[in-house]
Design a protein around this motif. Structure first.
Motif, PDB file in Angstrom:
ATOM      1  N   LYS A   1       1.361 -15.965  -7.346  1.00  0.00           N
ATOM      2  CA  LYS A   1       0.096 -15.715  -6.642  1.00  0.00           C
ATOM      3  C   LYS A   1      -0.796 -16.936  -6.608  1.00  0.00           C
ATOM      4  CE  LYS A   1      -0.213 -10.846  -7.118  1.00  0.00           C
ATOM      5  NZ  LYS A   1      -0.105 -10.462  -5.726  1.00  0.00           N
TER       6      LYS A   1
ATOM      7  N   ASP B   1       6.020 -11.250  -2.513  1.00  0.00           N
ATOM      8  CA  ASP B   1       5.095 -10.171  -2.853  1.00  0.00           C
ATOM      9  C   ASP B   1       5.326  -9.040  -1.832  1.00  0.00           C
ATOM     10  OD1 ASP B   1       3.038  -8.838  -4.026  1.00  0.00           O
ATOM     11  OD2 ASP B   1       1.534 -10.391  -3.713  1.00  0.00           O
ATOM     12  N   SER B   2       5.458  -7.797  -2.302  1.00  0.00           N
ATOM     13  CA  SER B   2       5.910  -6.724  -1.409  1.00  0.00           C
ATOM     14  C   SER B   2       4.998  -6.542  -0.187  1.00  0.00           C
ATOM     15  CB  SER B   2       6.049  -5.416  -2.175  1.00  0.00           C
ATOM     16  OG  SER B   2       4.804  -5.022  -2.685  1.00  0.00           O
ATOM     17  N   GLU B   3       3.677  -6.657  -0.393  1.00  0.00           N
ATOM     18  CA  GLU B   3       2.750  -6.433   0.725  1.00  0.00           C
ATOM     19  C   GLU B   3       2.892  -7.519   1.792  1.00  0.00           C
ATOM     20  OE1 GLU B   3       2.017  -6.376  -2.407  1.00  0.00           O
ATOM     21  OE2 GLU B   3       1.171  -4.402  -2.842  1.00  0.00           O
TER      22      GLU B   3
ATOM     23  N   ASN C   1      -5.731  -7.536  -8.241  1.00  0.00           N
ATOM     24  CA  ASN C   1      -4.454  -7.922  -7.649  1.00  0.00           C
ATOM     25  C   ASN C   1      -4.529  -7.808  -6.124  1.00  0.00           C
ATOM     26  OD1 ASN C   1      -1.578  -8.566  -7.749  1.00  0.00           O
ATOM     27  ND2 ASN C   1      -1.295  -6.473  -7.046  1.00  0.00           N
ATOM     28  N   LYS C   2      -5.170  -6.740  -5.661  1.00  0.00           N
ATOM     29  CA  LYS C   2      -5.295  -6.571  -4.206  1.00  0.00           C
ATOM     30  C   LYS C   2      -6.242  -7.621  -3.644  1.00  0.00           C
ATOM     31  CE  LYS C   2      -2.964  -4.059  -3.421  1.00  0.00           C
ATOM     32  NZ  LYS C   2      -1.518  -4.208  -3.083  1.00  0.00           N
TER      33      LYS C   2
ATOM     34  N   GLU D   1      -4.389 -10.608  -3.166  1.00  0.00           N
ATOM     35  CA  GLU D   1      -3.498 -10.451  -2.013  1.00  0.00           C
ATOM     36  C   GLU D   1      -4.243 -10.629  -0.695  1.00  0.00           C
ATOM     37  OE1 GLU D   1      -1.336  -6.827  -2.688  1.00  0.00           O
ATOM     38  OE2 GLU D   1      -0.107  -7.748  -4.253  1.00  0.00           O
TER      39      GLU D   1
END
Ligand code: MG
Length: 404
Positions: free
Chosen positions: A126, A151-153, A218-219, A222
């Protein structure tokens, strides 16, 4: 044949990458591994994968791994150490794809050097995008190589983006599970224990990212990653809480169409996507669509999850602010895990550090590292002051947290 170097080979993404490589022996070859301080795991990976080079954290570890490899008949494997060793792995001339999965700022230099050396990089770290996103994406553009999010998103967004052109994108919708405190009233936040915060409902991850998921930081990271990867302003990235974590993210286009990506929650899938891009290849990672009954969505509560709001502010400011955001968060989360501060103190520490951080463009990785160190110092001081002013909270005794 993809020739792969892995930064962070003994961590969860590193192990998942090796597991993907194991399933497709004629497609992927492991060229170089950067392992860190788990010497036994590093040794076993070296014996199993016979890379050209393996890097470990310390010089003494390198000596012992070298000795053991010689005794095992694997003396031809080069063993290096430290940050120079990690850079040796990330820029190895035989590797064409680098999986960047070292947690923290430690992975920054090696990842930047990999991009500069013209490697295709799969990003799971990240900090690379949060702290040095402007530098790294500019370099990748210069090299004409894609940065492929693991990262999955972002991996989901990357897939959806293929359904239209950049200028046709209205908005990126990042889904968030909401973490374990989605329904916990804010008044109970001060008494949240480490054990409760580590209990993530859908994903099994490392400790810091699990706490970051509980605070929604975390979001927030992201959001910043999405801005850097897809060259959109924060106003075009919206977070939506989706507790089932089935939809990994969505892209809305200007005509009103929304493309969503869903699949099993297994990190091997985004890893496989990145490793084989622009192709897709057969896998056994099937999603049981017939079993799907319900998808819920809610707006996030920014007053309750202040970390998310702070991240949006840092994303808007850019430059030094996202660096400070990440550094302060790491210190605050560490202090929470140690029982020094409360769960609700995490955004407090970060907010103070952010407001003390001057805005300013990051011109080099060195400057990022210096800004990071400075923010860490400021965060530690703030933690100290908070720690002195409060009574201890119960600590988790045995917490094991591993996985994807
Ligand atoms: Mg994610």
């Amino acid at each position: 044949m993809r020739r792969i170097a892995i930064l962070g080979s003994t961590g969860s993404i590193g192990r998942s990458t090796l597991s993907v490589a194991e399933s497709y022996p004629d497609r992927f070859q492991i060229i170089a591994l950067a392992a860190g301080s788990n010497v036994q795991a590093a040794f076993e990976q070296a014996v199993r994968w016979k890379p050209r080079v393996i890097s470990v954290a310390r010089e003494t570890d390198a000596d012992s791994v070298r000795k053991k490899l010689r005794a095992q008949g694997c003396g031809e494997i080069e063993v290096v150490h430290g940050s120079a060793g990690t850079v040796r792995v990330s820029t190895h001339p035989e590797a064409d794809f680098v999986v960047s999965a070292i947690v923290g700022v430690a992975g920054l230099e090696a990842t930047y050097e990999a991009v500069k050396a013209g490697k295709t990089v799969g990003l799971a770290n990240k900090e690379c995008l949060v702290a040095a996103g402007e530098l790294i994406t500019a370099e990748a553009r210069k090299q004409g190589k894609p940065l492929l999010p693991i990262d999955s998103e972002h991996n989901a967004v990357h897939q959806c983006m293929r359904g239209g052109r950049m200028e046709e994108v209205q908005k990126i919708w990042l889904t968030a599970s909401g973490g374990p405190f989605l329904k916990t009233p804010k008044s109970r936040f001060p008494s949240i224990t480490v054990q409760q915060a580590l209990n993530h409902p859908t994903w099994k991850m490392g400790k810091r990212i699990t706490i970051d998921s509980a605070t929604l930081m975390n979001k927030g990271f992201e959001v910043i990653e999405a801005c850097r990867l897809f060259h959109v302003p924060p106003s075009q990235v919206e977070v939506i809480v989706h507790p089932q974590s089935t939809i990994h993210s969505m892209v809305e286009f200007i005509d009103g169409s929304i493309l969503a990506q869903f699949s099993v929650t297994d990190m091997r899938l985004p890893i496989l996507y990145a490793l084989t891009y622009p192709e897709r290849i057969q896998s056994d990672l099937r999603f049981p669509v017939m079993d799907l009954r319900q998808l819920d969505f809610y707006p996030p509560d920014m007053q309750k999850f202040r970390c998310l709001k702070l991240a949006y502010e840092a994303a808007e400011a850019g430059g030094a602010k996202p660096v400070a955001l990440n550094a302060a968060d790491e210190i605050a989360v560490g202090a929470f895990l140690e029982g020094q501060i409360g769960f609700d103190d995490i955004p407090r520490v970060i907010e103070d550090v952010l407001s003390a951080t001057k805005t300013g463009k990051m011109e080099s990785i060195n400057q990022v590292v210096e800004t990071d160190l400075e923010a860490r110092r400021a965060a530690r001081e703030r933690v100290e002051r908070l720690h002195r002013g409060r009574s201890p909270i119960p600590r988790a005794t045995s917490v094991s947290c591993q996985g994807e």
